[in-house]
Design a protein around this motif. Structure first.
Motif, mmCIF file in Angstrom:
data_model
loop_
_atom_site.group_PDB
_atom_site.id
_atom_site.type_symbol
_atom_site.label_atom_id
_atom_site.label_comp_id
_atom_site.label_asym_id
_atom_site.label_seq_id
_atom_site.Cartn_x
_atom_site.Cartn_y
_atom_site.Cartn_z
ATOM 1 N N UNK A 5 0.971 -0.996 -0.155
ATOM 2 C CA UNK A 5 0.038 0.072 -0.030
ATOM 3 C C UNK A 5 0.851 1.064 0.024
ATOM 4 N N UNK A 6 2.159 1.186 -0.266
ATOM 5 C CA UNK A 6 3.116 2.246 -0.341
ATOM 6 C C UNK A 6 2.932 3.317 -1.460
ATOM 7 N N UNK A 7 2.766 4.649 -1.019
ATOM 8 C CA UNK A 7 2.271 5.622 -2.140
ATOM 9 C C UNK A 7 3.604 6.240 -2.638
ATOM 10 N N UNK A 8 4.742 5.550 -2.268
ATOM 11 C CA UNK A 8 6.094 6.172 -2.661
ATOM 12 C C UNK A 8 6.128 6.436 -4.352
ATOM 13 N N UNK A 9 5.812 5.620 -4.968
ATOM 14 C CA UNK A 9 6.040 5.599 -6.405
ATOM 15 C C UNK A 9 4.897 6.654 -7.041
ATOM 16 N N UNK A 10 3.880 6.822 -6.680
ATOM 17 C CA UNK A 10 2.741 7.851 -7.177
ATOM 18 C C UNK A 10 3.136 9.102 -6.515
ATOM 19 N N UNK A 49 -6.710 -2.369 -1.057
ATOM 20 C CA UNK A 49 -7.587 -1.576 -0.140
ATOM 21 C C UNK A 49 -7.014 -0.308 0.668
ATOM 22 N N UNK A 50 -5.922 -1.031 1.198
ATOM 23 C CA UNK A 50 -4.923 -0.278 1.908
ATOM 24 C C UNK A 50 -4.276 1.091 1.015
ATOM 25 N N UNK A 51 -3.952 0.681 -0.003
ATOM 26 C CA UNK A 51 -3.367 1.532 -1.047
ATOM 27 C C UNK A 51 -4.456 2.848 -1.249
ATOM 28 N N UNK A 52 -5.777 2.343 -1.527
ATOM 29 C CA UNK A 52 -6.737 3.423 -1.790
ATOM 30 C C UNK A 52 -7.173 4.048 -0.641
#
Length: 127
Positions: A5-10, A49-52
């Motif tokens: 669920x990491x947002x690092x790339x986006x 779901x965690x990513x969202x």
């Protein structure tokens, strides 16, 4: 995406929009989220779901950002279509979550050229 669920790339990709010189910081941003056809690894849907949830906490609170969550697998073209159905601007950038801008782009000059040469410049592609 294995990094969920990491947002690092986006986060890097969204931060790279600052390289679009002249693009207002509050320009509409649509983030389309696809559903997988199937769970390939146990826990994939939980990680999605965690990513969202992370996207909602980070970007969903911003007035200029719209999160578009597909109800079923639609693929990249379906995600783009879902965003296009909501766009109300004359021009747009279609950017994948892991294709950040790498160097400055004269956004204002690009728009001016497209306005000046509408028959010749219908699409601009960056790579």
């Amino acid at each position: 995406i294995p990094t969920h669920p990491s947002l690092h790339i986006i986060n890097q990709t969204i931060a790279s929009l600052q390289l679009l010189q002249g693009l207002p910081r509050n320009s509409p941003l649509f983030i389309a989220i696809d559903k997988p056809l199937e769970e390939k690894q146990p826990g994939d849907l939980d990680r999605l779901r965690q990513y969202i949830d992370n996207l909602n906490r980070t970007y969903g609170v911003l007035d200029h950002v719209t999160l578009i969550e597909a109800t079923e697998h639609v693929g990249i073209s379906g995600n783009i279509k879902q965003a296009l159905d909501r766009v109300q601007t004359k021009y747009l950038y279609v950017i994948q979550h892991d294709f950040a801008f790498a160097r400055p782009i004269n956004h204002t000059g690009t728009i001016q050229a497209m306005e000046q040469y509408p028959k010749d410049m219908r699409i601009v592609r960056f790579n």
